[in-house]
Design a protein around this motif. Structure first.
Motif, PDB file in Angstrom:
ATOM      1  N   LEU A   1      86.202  25.883  59.700  1.00 38.43           N
ATOM      2  CA  LEU A   1      85.197  25.965  58.642  1.00 38.43           C
ATOM      3  C   LEU A   1      85.710  25.471  57.291  1.00 38.43           C
ATOM      4  N   GLY A   2      87.010  25.319  57.134  1.00 38.22           N
ATOM      5  CA  GLY A   2      87.549  24.740  55.918  1.00 38.22           C
ATOM      6  C   GLY A   2      87.517  25.654  54.714  1.00 38.22           C
ATOM      7  N   TYR A   3      88.164  26.822  54.818  1.00 40.47           N
ATOM      8  CA  TYR A   3      88.297  27.740  53.692  1.00 40.47           C
ATOM      9  C   TYR A   3      89.774  28.015  53.455  1.00 40.47           C
ATOM     10  N   GLY A   4      90.087  28.485  52.251  1.00 38.32           N
ATOM     11  CA  GLY A   4      91.455  28.837  51.923  1.00 38.32           C
ATOM     12  C   GLY A   4      91.495  29.902  50.856  1.00 38.32           C
ATOM     13  N   ILE A   5      92.643  30.586  50.729  1.00 37.40           N
ATOM     14  CA  ILE A   5      92.813  31.625  49.712  1.00 37.40           C
ATOM     15  C   ILE A   5      93.133  30.930  48.395  1.00 37.40           C
ATOM     16  N   ALA A   6      92.219  31.000  47.441  1.00 37.19           N
ATOM     17  CA  ALA A   6      92.339  30.209  46.215  1.00 37.19           C
ATOM     18  C   ALA A   6      92.934  30.990  45.060  1.00 37.19           C
ATOM     19  N   ALA A   7      92.538  32.253  44.869  1.00 34.24           N
ATOM     20  CA  ALA A   7      92.970  33.000  43.687  1.00 34.24           C
ATOM     21  C   ALA A   7      92.957  34.483  43.998  1.00 34.24           C
ATOM     22  N   GLU A   8      93.555  35.255  43.080  1.00 30.08           N
ATOM     23  CA  GLU A   8      93.580  36.708  43.242  1.00 30.08           C
ATOM     24  C   GLU A   8      93.611  37.371  41.874  1.00 30.08           C
TER      25      GLU A   8
ATOM     26  N   LYS B   1      88.693  21.950  46.373  1.00 30.82           N
ATOM     27  CA  LYS B   1      90.124  21.665  46.360  1.00 30.82           C
ATOM     28  C   LYS B   1      90.310  20.169  46.145  1.00 30.82           C
ATOM     29  N   VAL B   2      90.878  19.816  45.010  1.00 25.50           N
ATOM     30  CA  VAL B   2      91.042  18.422  44.621  1.00 25.50           C
ATOM     31  C   VAL B   2      92.525  18.140  44.415  1.00 25.50           C
ATOM     32  N   ASP B   3      93.019  17.134  45.146  1.00 25.63           N
ATOM     33  CA  ASP B   3      94.422  16.738  45.028  1.00 25.63           C
ATOM     34  C   ASP B   3      95.360  17.911  45.246  1.00 25.63           C
ATOM     35  N   GLY B   4      94.999  18.761  46.216  1.00 26.91           N
ATOM     36  CA  GLY B   4      95.865  19.879  46.567  1.00 26.91           C
ATOM     37  C   GLY B   4      95.780  21.058  45.645  1.00 26.91           C
ATOM     38  N   LYS B   5      94.891  21.036  44.655  1.00 30.67           N
ATOM     39  CA  LYS B   5      94.744  22.154  43.731  1.00 30.67           C
ATOM     40  C   LYS B   5      93.321  22.695  43.785  1.00 30.67           C
ATOM     41  N   TRP B   6      93.217  24.016  43.652  1.00 28.22           N
ATOM     42  CA  TRP B   6      91.908  24.656  43.644  1.00 28.22           C
ATOM     43  C   TRP B   6      91.266  24.533  42.265  1.00 28.22           C
TER      44      TRP B   6
ATOM     45  N   PHE C   1      71.015  18.945  41.519  1.00 22.80           N
ATOM     46  CA  PHE C   1      72.428  18.702  41.243  1.00 22.80           C
ATOM     47  C   PHE C   1      73.238  19.739  42.001  1.00 22.80           C
ATOM     48  N   SER C   2      74.472  19.400  42.311  1.00 19.37           N
ATOM     49  CA  SER C   2      75.289  20.201  43.214  1.00 19.37           C
ATOM     50  C   SER C   2      76.341  20.981  42.438  1.00 19.37           C
ATOM     51  N   PRO C   3      76.967  21.970  43.063  1.00 21.29           N
ATOM     52  CA  PRO C   3      78.031  22.730  42.382  1.00 21.29           C
ATOM     53  C   PRO C   3      79.220  21.873  41.988  1.00 21.29           C
ATOM     54  N   GLU C   4      79.479  20.816  42.759  1.00 20.07           N
ATOM     55  CA  GLU C   4      80.599  19.947  42.402  1.00 20.07           C
ATOM     56  C   GLU C   4      80.367  19.224  41.083  1.00 20.07           C
ATOM     57  N   ASP C   5      79.109  19.057  40.698  1.00 22.47           N
ATOM     58  CA  ASP C   5      78.804  18.327  39.462  1.00 22.47           C
ATOM     59  C   ASP C   5      79.265  19.079  38.222  1.00 22.47           C
ATOM     60  N   TYR C   6      79.366  20.405  38.267  1.00 27.92           N
ATOM     61  CA  TYR C   6      79.853  21.148  37.102  1.00 27.92           C
ATOM     62  C   TYR C   6      81.107  21.959  37.459  1.00 27.92           C
ATOM     63  N   MET C   7      81.902  21.405  38.385  1.00 25.79           N
ATOM     64  CA  MET C   7      83.186  22.009  38.736  1.00 25.79           C
ATOM     65  C   MET C   7      84.155  21.836  37.581  1.00 25.79           C
ATOM     66  N   GLY C   8      84.856  22.881  37.203  1.00 27.24           N
ATOM     67  CA  GLY C   8      85.723  22.876  36.047  1.00 27.24           C
ATOM     68  C   GLY C   8      87.129  22.419  36.353  1.00 27.24           C
ATOM     69  N   PRO C   9      88.038  22.638  35.423  1.00 26.85           N
ATOM     70  CA  PRO C   9      89.438  22.240  35.620  1.00 26.85           C
ATOM     71  C   PRO C   9      90.117  23.088  36.687  1.00 26.85           C
ATOM     72  N   ALA C  10      91.349  22.766  36.956  1.00 25.60           N
ATOM     73  CA  ALA C  10      92.097  23.462  38.001  1.00 25.60           C
ATOM     74  C   ALA C  10      92.306  24.927  37.630  1.00 25.60           C
ATOM     75  N   THR C  11      92.360  25.761  38.648  1.00 22.59           N
ATOM     76  CA  THR C  11      92.606  27.187  38.446  1.00 22.59           C
ATOM     77  C   THR C  11      93.995  27.393  37.864  1.00 22.59           C
ATOM     78  N   PRO C  12      94.131  28.232  36.838  1.00 20.54           N
ATOM     79  CA  PRO C  12      95.458  28.446  36.250  1.00 20.54           C
ATOM     80  C   PRO C  12      96.466  28.917  37.288  1.00 20.54           C
TER      81      PRO C  12
END
Length: 786
Positions: free
Chosen positions: A700-707, A722-727, A749-760
């Motif tokens: 299904l293509g999921y991963g643990i991104a943050a906590e 996940k873009v270039d190996g970063k969430w 419009f899709s969620p990817e259109d207002y996706m923000g910067p990488a997670t700290p």
């Protein structure tokens, strides 16, 4: 016969051939007389033999310990001074039956029903009393449990072998209505492994706000009117009785509403049980005479139960006892239907609907009711009854009054304001979050900052609807908010709500000015709301004008996180763009969801599934989130596979897994929730790892991104983010508002259109998720070294 050819002195002898002809001729001439005479002789002989023959005496075998078996059980139990019939055989033959020569004496009183092995099995049944109650403040629960203990002592009176099991106390907010109020449950006697007969008792306080009482009474009403269900589905129970708790300060008399919900319950139970009201409805005000009235009611119920155990019957009441419709519930007019006004010149004619003329005769009736040429006043026709009833019944229909959800003089209003809520209008509320207070003092923000970049001190927590359709066991709102399945209250305009919640939020922020440790720069930022979490209490999507309210938020560039409980698919289908849409997924199967969320809808699982289908359709148009609240002992053990099935069905953008927060409220204790049900953070981590492995196994293509360990919360994200190996779980809020203004609330419009910067980095999996700009402190406010 002719003898003309005969000659001689004597006639000749008749020939033997002539005799048969003579007999036949004689039979034909007298056969009817002969047949009738024969029948008469045979009948007389049969009667003679019947009265004269001596019939042999038959053997009679009877029990030495019982009266004559030919008598009914009632007569057998009541006959006195009558010797049993005995018969025995000896060498001399058969002895005559010995019977009493005296008259039979009948003992007065109520006869006991004999329990036979065929009726009761090898062991007699026992009576199980089920005591149902409802409560918003846990006061009724304490009264119910004390009552059950006292009732148990009164029924036993030092004799543990009486036919009563220990009374059970059940909360109407927790029980499954279908299990208890469509068909009575089959309960077994644990001590003797025999069946239990049920007896229902109710302790019901009346509320002038929507509560579990309304959904319960609605269920009883729907059950009664459901053509698929028997007219009296609860008739197998032995009986029932209701006691109502009221408040004479608000409702001085019964006509003004004193114990009105208890009266309603008593009426519907009479209908569903087939008039098995065992004891009259009791009512009392706990602040005045409630204890005395409850004690009187308990005494009467105890006597009724003892009589029921001894005789198997509720006793004989007066005529009409147990009628579900009392005399004051309806007006019964005369049997006759007045067809013409009494002011008519013609004599008044009354006809019942049973002998009304055919439809073809209505023309003559109308013609007769017309004005006569010689009269000045016309004959006014009165309504004609076309039904087949013999009585015209006009039920009193009270005027429909649309009430407020949370009136200012209600217990719910007092309870919510005491907890720190500001009630806006009649059904909305706002409250400052503890994370807002923490962020103002630089002591850390909530998980929304770590996952999505939301500043906690600029977040407003509110709801346009305080009502909810669930009574979750982990609800930290003390369970005092109203509940309901449909909107039936006054609807406040969205402008009033929007202005009111902003005003209430800013007032609470200003109250933080003098709190030690508040940072001036964050206090200044807090006076500009940038985010609205529609998750305070209740069900925000329930509000009829939710889209208009969202438009007002977005017009001031306030982002929106809306949380719903997956019980209103129709409202969810019409929802327009929100910044992020949450759905609470508190269980992976039907039974677990019923135990945890305690939904009011009977088709709650089907509604739940429809909401997941809607989210699957919208996964490319909105940011969708599954919120999993883990409660140890309810939905943690062996449910990873079930949760994976739900994720596969809805395919959300994110999955938040959070351990339940124990707030120590009475509502939680009622549901059996203790600190033992709160999972440790390590247990939440283990659950998330297992769920992630199951999702990856299915591809299904999921991963643990943050906590965010401080909130005991972990985020699973779709690899779409996940873009270039970063969430990239953060949100570009300025981009969202630009898209919304350009394409509208229904824009494509899709969620990817207002996706923000990488997670700290400090928020990613394995780093804890605590903002390094802030300082962690312990419960006493002392700094904690990293």
């Amino acid at each position: 016969m002719s003898f003309q050819g005969w000659k001689g002195s004597d006639p000749p002898m008749a020939s033997s051939s002539l005799l048969p002809d003579y007999a036949v001729e004689l039979w034909h001439e007298h056969r009817i007389t002969i047949i009738l005479l024969s029948l008469f002789v045979l009948g007389a002989l049969r009667v003679y033999l019947h009265f004269t023959e001596e019939r042999p005496q038959s053997l009679v075998f009877s029990k030495l310990y019982a009266p004559d078996a030919t008598k009914s059980p009632v007569d057998a139990g009541n006959l006195q001074d009558e010797k049993p019939v005995l018969s025995e055989e000896d060498e001399g033959g058969i002895k005559e039956k010995k019977t009493s020569n005296g008259p039979r004496r009948i003992k007065g009183g109520i006869s006991k029903k004999t329990r036979t092995a065929s009726e009761r099995g090898d062991k007699p049944r026992r009576i199980q009393v089920l005591l149902f109650y409802s409560s918003l403040t846990a006061n009724t629960e304490k009264i119910a449990r004390d009552f059950a203990d006292t009732l148990d002592e009164s029924l036993r009176q030092g004799a543990p072998d009486v036919g009563f099991a220990k009374p059970q106390v059940l909360d109407l907010a927790e029980v499954d209505y279908d299990e208890y109020f469509i068909t009575p449950p089959k309960m077994e006697n644990e001590q003797e492994a025999g069946p239990l007969d049920l007896f229902y008792l109710f302790l019901l306080p009346s509320y002038n706000i929507d509560s579990v009482n309304d959904s319960f009474l609605e269920h009883l009403r729907d059950t009664h009117h459901d053509f698929r269900i028997d007219t009296s589905p609860l008739s197998p129970i032995l009986g029932y009785s209701v006691f109502g708790l009221g408040d004479r300060e608000g409702w001085p008399t019964e006509e003004e509403g004193f114990c009105f919900q208890a009266k309603e319950l008593d009426k519907w139970m009479a209908k569903l049980t087939g008039r098995k009201r065992a004891f009259p409805l009791g009512m009392g005000d706990w602040k005045r005479d409630g204890k005395e009235r409850l004690s009187e009611w308990q005494t009467g119920v105890t006597e009724t139960l003892k009589l029921l155990e001894q005789t198997g019957s509720l006793g004989e009441g007066v005529k009409g006892s147990g009628d579900p419709i009392e005399s004051d519930d309806e007006d019964v007019e005369d049997d006759g239907e007045m067809l013409f006004d009494e002011s008519s010149d013609a004599p008044a004619k009354t006809k019942t609907s049973g002998d009304l003329e055919d439809v073809e005769d209505l023309g003559r009736i109308i013609q007769l009711s017309g004005a006569d040429k010689g009269t000045k006043q016309a004959r006014v026709p009165i309504a004609v009854d076309f039904t087949t009833e013999t009585k015209s019944k006009t039920r009193k229909t009270p005027p429909v009054v649309i009430k407020e959800m949370v009136p200012k003089n209600s217990p719910t209003y007092a309870s919510l304001t005491k907890q720190g809520y500001s009630i806006v209008g009649s059904h909305s509320g706002v409250k400052i979050c503890r994370w807002t207070k923490s962020a103002l003092r630089g002591r850390g923000s909530c998980y929304k900052y770590s996952f999505y970049g939301i500043n906690s001190h600029q977040c407003m927590e509110t709801t346009p609807s305080l009502s909810c359709s669930n009574k979750c066991v982990f609800c930290w709102r003390h369970g005092t908010n109203p509940v309901g399945t449909t909107w039936r209250w006054v609807v406040d305009p969205p402008e009033l709500i929007f202005d009111g919640v902003k005003e209430g939020h800013y007032k609470k922020i200003k109250m933080m000015r003098g709190v030690p440790g508040v940072r001036a720069e964050r206090f200044a930022e807090a006076m500009r709301i940038r985010h609205c979490a529609l998750s305070l209490v209740g069900e925000p999507i329930f509000y009829p004008h939710i889209n208009e309210f969202l438009a007002m938020l977005h017009a001031e560039r306030i982002s929106s996180f809306l949380v719903c409980n997956a019980q209103h698919p129709d409202q969810l289908a019409t929802l327009k763009h929100v910044t992020q849409l949450y759905v609470s997924i508190d269980a992976s199967n039907r039974e677990s969801l019923r135990r945890i969320d305690r939904p009011l809808h009977r088709d709650f699982w089907e509604r739940f599934q429809r909401c997941l289908d809607i989210l699957r359709e919208r996964r490319f148009r909105q940011r969708t989130v599954f919120r999993l609240t883990l409660v140890k002992g309810f939905n943690v053990e062996d449910e990873v596979t079930g949760y994976a099935d739900l994720v596969e069905k809805g395919l959300p953008c994110f999955v938040e897994v959070k351990g339940v927060t124990y707030c120590g409220t009475s509502t939680s204790s009622n549901a059996g929730l203790t600190m033992a049900n709160v999972p440790f953070y390590q247990e939440v981590c283990d659950f998330v790892v297992a769920l992630n492995d199951e999702l990856n196994r299915r591809g299904l293509g999921y991963g643990i991104a943050a906590e965010h360990a401080h909130s005991c919360c972990i985020l699973l994200a779709s690899e779409r983010f996940k873009v270039d190996g970063k969430w990239h779980t953060l949100i570009d809020y300025d981009k969202f508002f630009e898209l919304l203004e350009a394409k509208g609330p229904d824009g494509d419009f899709s969620p990817e259109d207002y996706m923000g910067p990488a997670t700290p980095e400090w928020a990613t999996w394995g780093n804890g998720g605590f903002d390094p700009r802030d300082q962690r402190v312990d419960r006493k406010g002392k700094p904690i070294e990293a």
